[in-house]
Design a protein around this motif. Structure first.
Motif, PDB file in Angstrom:
ATOM      1  N   UNK A 264     -35.963 107.498  75.976  1.00 15.46           N
ATOM      2  CA  UNK A 264     -36.772 108.462  76.744  1.00 15.46           C
ATOM      3  C   UNK A 264     -38.221 108.040  76.900  1.00 15.46           C
ATOM      4  N   UNK A 265     -38.506 106.765  76.710  1.00 15.31           N
ATOM      5  CA  UNK A 265     -39.846 106.269  77.010  1.00 15.31           C
ATOM      6  C   UNK A 265     -40.896 106.757  76.043  1.00 15.31           C
ATOM      7  N   UNK A 266     -42.115 106.889  76.549  1.00 17.28           N
ATOM      8  CA  UNK A 266     -43.279 107.224  75.735  1.00 17.28           C
ATOM      9  C   UNK A 266     -43.168 108.646  75.184  1.00 17.28           C
ATOM     10  N   UNK A 267     -43.210 108.771  73.854  1.00 17.74           N
ATOM     11  CA  UNK A 267     -43.106 110.079  73.213  1.00 17.74           C
ATOM     12  C   UNK A 267     -44.230 111.008  73.656  1.00 17.74           C
ATOM     13  N   UNK A 268     -45.405 110.448  73.929  1.00 14.95           N
ATOM     14  CA  UNK A 268     -46.554 111.266  74.321  1.00 14.95           C
ATOM     15  C   UNK A 268     -46.359 111.939  75.675  1.00 14.95           C
ATOM     16  N   UNK A 269     -45.480 111.415  76.492  1.00 19.33           N
ATOM     17  CA  UNK A 269     -45.236 112.036  77.790  1.00 19.33           C
ATOM     18  C   UNK A 269     -44.378 113.284  77.669  1.00 19.33           C
ATOM     19  N   UNK A 270     -43.530 113.354  76.642  1.00 21.75           N
ATOM     20  CA  UNK A 270     -42.529 114.412  76.605  1.00 21.75           C
ATOM     21  C   UNK A 270     -42.805 115.491  75.565  1.00 21.75           C
ATOM     22  N   UNK A 271     -43.257 115.109  74.365  1.00 21.32           N
ATOM     23  CA  UNK A 271     -43.476 116.128  73.345  1.00 21.32           C
ATOM     24  C   UNK A 271     -44.527 117.165  73.763  1.00 21.32           C
ATOM     25  N   UNK A 272     -45.646 116.769  74.367  1.00 20.70           N
ATOM     26  CA  UNK A 272     -46.601 117.792  74.823  1.00 20.70           C
ATOM     27  C   UNK A 272     -46.059 118.693  75.934  1.00 20.70           C
ATOM     28  N   UNK A 273     -45.098 118.196  76.701  1.00 24.01           N
ATOM     29  CA  UNK A 273     -44.515 119.014  77.762  1.00 24.01           C
ATOM     30  C   UNK A 273     -43.542 120.046  77.230  1.00 24.01           C
TER      31      UNK A 273
ATOM     32  N   UNK B 299     -39.084  97.517  79.076  1.00 22.74           N
ATOM     33  CA  UNK B 299     -39.515  98.454  78.042  1.00 22.74           C
ATOM     34  C   UNK B 299     -38.473  98.495  76.937  1.00 22.74           C
ATOM     35  N   UNK B 300     -38.942  98.559  75.683  1.00 15.64           N
ATOM     36  CA  UNK B 300     -38.016  98.523  74.549  1.00 15.64           C
ATOM     37  C   UNK B 300     -38.208  99.696  73.602  1.00 15.64           C
ATOM     38  N   UNK B 301     -38.632 100.820  74.143  1.00 13.97           N
ATOM     39  CA  UNK B 301     -38.726 102.016  73.327  1.00 13.97           C
ATOM     40  C   UNK B 301     -40.115 102.240  72.755  1.00 13.97           C
ATOM     41  N   UNK B 302     -40.360 103.472  72.366  1.00  8.66           N
ATOM     42  CA  UNK B 302     -41.651 103.862  71.812  1.00  8.66           C
ATOM     43  C   UNK B 302     -41.947 103.073  70.546  1.00  8.66           C
ATOM     44  N   UNK B 303     -43.132 102.457  70.495  1.00  8.22           N
ATOM     45  CA  UNK B 303     -43.517 101.626  69.353  1.00  8.22           C
ATOM     46  C   UNK B 303     -44.306 102.388  68.302  1.00  8.22           C
TER      47      UNK B 303
END
Length: 439
Positions: free
Chosen positions: A351-360, A276-280
């Protein structure tokens, strides 16, 4: 202009301590904006199902959805800025009568066109029209076995209709794939589901973790807990081996990761660097809502992610200058907090996929749904869970807020509770956090 990305060397948990090196050159637009390769386009928010995990809360069309003429202009603009693949989604894209015309235009401009659908009313006539227009692959959403799928989709016989849509499309010579949400209800049904979708002729199977936004934010019992991630990856390891036997390509969604012992086997088929190379979002991908709102991430709320409207502006102007997109492009280690700020892989993973963390948590930068992280915490006798502290508002792509709980595996005693951080301000994580140091 050109952006040269540096060579990357990272150790992986698997023991492969040096990754293959590659230098890539990416052409840029005005303002040094990178050229996006993939566009995910919500043609309409109208939908014929009522999915419990639907991020945009689809059902009724948005007010002032783009008309056919403007959609065809957008197709030309996508091609002009370098997009090579357009993924049509909804709602249900086929509910628009002009969907085949838009598919035909995408293909005429030399771009790949794929469609993601629940297939509930993908009739023979609609399938024939899409095939004649040149759609190259259709991904059918199938979540778990029949009872679970129908419960999640809010429609009786949804599961049977999805498989019927696969049969129609294959008979017309269209490639079919399947995409599956991994959540608390489906995680134990992945392996038997794989056998069924392979027998139905799926050439690829995409798996992704259910995100805590939209309807899913109203059903926290549906969400995976971070401590379940090792178990999920044990299942994915068996699924990967079985996919090889069946000739099905297992494709991990952006929410599935990161840097654990399966990193290379899962991602090597799609990236020569094999990790993985970061959120695209806002760099290699863009999202378009059906009323023309441009977004960096197709799955985030437009309130902070929106880049302006294609109903009023040209795509290249928005893509090159919108502040929301510059946020994604400028993110670095200083946008991380909590465990992710200390992780060895922070500079690459972000921190991987932004969609996993911002909604949390109300902001990106700390992702507990990480294989490497869950394994490292388990080795310390610790695990994490998320707990909802504020309900969602009921808007498309909205979210509630969750707190992150670190607890001992042995007795469940709480070691630390991290409240949500509801600002995107790039604030370095303070040195006094009681969280374990990430390796």
């Amino acid at each position: 202009m050109a952006e040269t990305r540096p060579r990357i060397r990272l150790p992986l948990v698997s023991g492969e301590r040096e990754l293959p090196r590659r230098t890539r050159t990416v052409s840029a637009l005005a303002g040094d904006a990178p050229r996006p390769g993939i566009a995910v386009w919500e043609l309409t928010l109208a939908c014929d199902q009522r999915c419990l995990h639907c991020g945009p809360r689809a059902g009724k069309a948005r007010a002032r959805e783009l008309d056919t003429a403007r959609c065809l202009e957008v197709v030309a603009q996508l091609a002009a800025i370098g997009v090579s693949e357009v993924s049509l989604i909804g709602g249900e894209a086929y509910l628009r009568d002009d969907c085949p015309a838009i598919v035909r235009a995408i293909r005429a401009h030399g771009m790949t066109c794929i469609l993601t659908t629940g297939g509930y009313n993908l009739t023979q006539a609609r399938a024939e029209a899409l095939a004649a227009a040149g759609v190259q692959s259709v991904s059918i959403s199938i979540d778990g076995l029949q009872e679970t799928h129908d419960r999640l989709r809010g429609r009786a016989r949804s599961w049977a209709r999805a498989f019927a849509a696969m049969r129609r499309l294959r008979a017309l010579g269209v490639q079919v794939a399947v995409n599956t949400q991994i959540n608390a209800w489906t995680k134990d049904e992945l392996l038997p589901l794989l056998e069924l979708v392979a027998a139905a002729g799926a050439h690829a199977w995409q798996v992704q973790i259910t995100v805590a936004h939209g309807n899913a934010a109203d059903h926290p019992e549906l969400l995976l807990q971070p401590y379940m991630i090792p178990e999920v990856f044990e299942t994915l390891e068996r699924a990967l081996a079985r996919c090889r036997e069946l000739g099905v390509l297992l494709y991990p969604g952006n929410s599935v990761g990161y840097f654990g012992p399966l990193e290379h086997p899962l991602r090597r088929p799609f990236d020569v660097e094999g990790h993985y190379r970061g959120c695209a979002a806002g760099r290699a991908t863009l999202g378009i809502e059906s009323d023309g709102r441009l977004k960096g991430c197709p799955s985030l709320d437009g309130a902070v992610n929106g880049a302006g409207s294609l109903a009023e502006h040209d795509l290249e102007d928005l893509w090159s200058s919108a502040p929301a997109l510059r946020f994604f492009r400028a993110r670095g280690r200083d946008s991380l907090w909590g465990y992710c700020a200390r992780c060895y892989y922070a500079d690459t993973c972000k921190a991987g996929c932004t969609t996993m963390t911002e909604p949390l948590f109300g902001r990106p930068g700390n992702n507990p749904f990480c294989h490497h992280r869950a394994l490292e915490l388990r080795a310390q006798g610790l695990r994490e869970r998320v707990e909802q502290v504020r309900a969602a508002t009921g808007r498309p792509f909205d979210s509630g807020l969750f707190q992150l709980v670190l607890e001992r595996v042995s007795d469940g005693a709480r070691v630390h509770v991290e409240p949500p951080r509801t600002s995107r301000a790039l604030e370095p994580d303070g040195p006094g956090s009681p969280l374990p140091i990430a390796p």
